[in-house]
Design a protein around this motif. Structure first.
Motif, mmCIF file in Angstrom:
data_model
loop_
_atom_site.group_PDB
_atom_site.id
_atom_site.type_symbol
_atom_site.label_atom_id
_atom_site.label_comp_id
_atom_site.label_asym_id
_atom_site.label_seq_id
_atom_site.Cartn_x
_atom_site.Cartn_y
_atom_site.Cartn_z
ATOM 1 N N ILE A 145 -3.631 27.900 24.731
ATOM 2 C CA ILE A 145 -4.528 27.109 25.578
ATOM 3 C C ILE A 145 -5.166 25.978 24.795
ATOM 4 O O ILE A 145 -5.260 24.847 25.282
ATOM 5 N N GLY A 146 -5.607 26.242 23.577
ATOM 6 C CA GLY A 146 -6.260 25.205 22.787
ATOM 7 C C GLY A 146 -5.351 24.030 22.498
ATOM 8 O O GLY A 146 -5.771 22.864 22.584
ATOM 9 N N ALA A 147 -4.108 24.316 22.147
ATOM 10 C CA ALA A 147 -3.152 23.242 21.872
ATOM 11 C C ALA A 147 -2.895 22.419 23.129
ATOM 12 O O ALA A 147 -2.818 21.179 23.080
ATOM 13 N N ALA A 148 -2.748 23.081 24.271
ATOM 14 C CA ALA A 148 -2.525 22.363 25.527
ATOM 15 C C ALA A 148 -3.727 21.476 25.862
ATOM 16 O O ALA A 148 -3.564 20.337 26.322
ATOM 17 N N CYS A 149 -4.932 21.980 25.633
ATOM 18 C CA CYS A 149 -6.135 21.177 25.880
ATOM 19 C C CYS A 149 -6.169 19.956 24.971
ATOM 20 O O CYS A 149 -6.477 18.835 25.417
ATOM 21 N N ALA A 150 -5.881 20.156 23.695
ATOM 22 C CA ALA A 150 -5.914 19.044 22.744
ATOM 23 C C ALA A 150 -4.925 17.954 23.139
ATOM 24 O O ALA A 150 -5.245 16.755 23.123
ATOM 25 N N ARG A 151 -3.712 18.366 23.496
ATOM 26 C CA ARG A 151 -2.698 17.373 23.864
ATOM 27 C C ARG A 151 -3.082 16.607 25.130
ATOM 28 O O ARG A 151 -2.918 15.381 25.212
ATOM 29 N N LEU A 152 -3.618 17.312 26.123
ATOM 30 C CA LEU A 152 -3.949 16.647 27.381
ATOM 31 C C LEU A 152 -5.180 15.764 27.230
ATOM 32 O O LEU A 152 -5.241 14.682 27.837
ATOM 33 N N LEU A 153 -6.143 16.178 26.441
ATOM 34 C CA LEU A 153 -7.296 15.321 26.165
ATOM 35 C C LEU A 153 -6.851 14.017 25.509
ATOM 36 O O LEU A 153 -7.334 12.932 25.860
ATOM 37 N N ALA A 154 -5.912 14.116 24.575
ATOM 38 C CA ALA A 154 -5.400 12.914 23.917
ATOM 39 C C ALA A 154 -4.652 12.025 24.897
ATOM 40 O O ALA A 154 -4.797 10.795 24.891
ATOM 41 N N ARG A 155 -3.842 12.628 25.752
ATOM 42 C CA ARG A 155 -3.113 11.838 26.756
ATOM 43 C C ARG A 155 -4.067 11.138 27.711
ATOM 44 O O ARG A 155 -3.764 10.058 28.240
ATOM 45 N N ALA A 156 -5.242 11.727 27.929
ATOM 46 C CA ALA A 156 -6.252 11.113 28.795
ATOM 47 C C ALA A 156 -7.051 10.036 28.064
ATOM 48 O O ALA A 156 -7.877 9.363 28.679
#
Length: 251
Positions: free
Chosen positions: A18-29
């Motif tokens: 979950i943490g990795a997915a959050c980090a990647r999506l925050l960056a994409r945003a």
């Protein structure tokens, strides 16, 4: 529609799941993202490469996030690099996968679960809030277990239930500073942490009991996290957002 350009985000437990997915999506945003991890340097570096491939700044911090010093140092690194923190995602945690009745639940497991899931969250939030300005966001990953309990996992459920009370307390306390505090509460999520109960036919049996018919992916949790980090959620605070496919209807 969600634009987090110029925002500085931190994610604990950001190397996997979950943490990795959050980090990647925050960056994409559009956010710059720092991740903290305990041991998997290879996985942390892979997430960091993805953050930078999104055109954002990032860093990876290694430490035991159950301790005060590691959380203080993690936040201090972000402040040193970027001048402050806007978004803090408290995701670091453990789920001991062996079901143990309370009569056999030993003190070492109880204390390890509480230290990782609750103490670390307190240390991280306390450090981050000191460097947040108007419009800051605290988002914690709790669990449906913290709302309904979980037989054989009283330590885990208790830690997540306490987290939920922590969210509600901070939401009131920090509202005057325009800092929102919310939680995303997943049910079953397909990550390494639950590999044992998912083995064999375990995954299909669990999915059959979920109204939407499937187990969540880490990305299914990351989306609501990014929403709560965004201006779209500016008037939401103290909320426990259940993301469980309808398996636990407690909202």
């Amino acid at each position: 529609m969600i634009d987090l350009s110029g925002r500085r985000a931190l994610v604990t437990g950001g190397a996997r799941g979950i943490g990795a997915a959050c980090a990647r999506l925050l960056a994409r945003a559009g956010a710059d993202v720092g991740i903290a991890y305990r041991s998997r340097e290879d996985a942390a570096n892979a997430v960091l490469r993805d953050i930078e491939a999104s055109g954002r700044r990032g860093f990876a911090f290694q430490g035991n996030l159950a301790t005060r010093d590691a959380n203080d140092d993690f936040v201090a690194q972000a402040v040193g690099l970027w001048g402050g923190v806007d978004i803090f995602v408290g995701n670091s945690g453990i789920w001991p996968d062996e079901a143990v009745p309370v009569s056999a639940l030993d003190e070492s497991r109880w204390r390890e679960t509480m230290a990782t899931n609750l103490d670390g969250l307190f240390y991280g939030a306390r450090a981050a809030v000191g460097h947040m300005s108007d419009g800051g966001r605290l988002i914690f990953i709790s669990s449906t277990a913290g709302q309904r309990g979980e037989a054989g996992h009283a330590d885990y459920a208790a830690s997540k239930g306490a987290m939920i009370s922590f969210v509600k307390s901070l939401a009131v306390e920090l509202g005057a500073r325009n800092i929102t505090v919310n939680s995303v509460a997943p049910g079953w999520v397909d990550t390494e942490a639950v590999a044992r109960p998912f083995a064999g036919e375990g995954l299909s049996r669990i999915a059959a009991n979920i109204p939407l018919g499937r187990v969540a992916s880490p990305d299914d949790i990351a989306g609501p996290v990014v929403f709560l980090a965004s201006p779209l959620a500016r008037h939401i605070t103290g909320e426990i957002l259940n993301v469980n496919g309808g398996s636990v209807l407690c909202g």
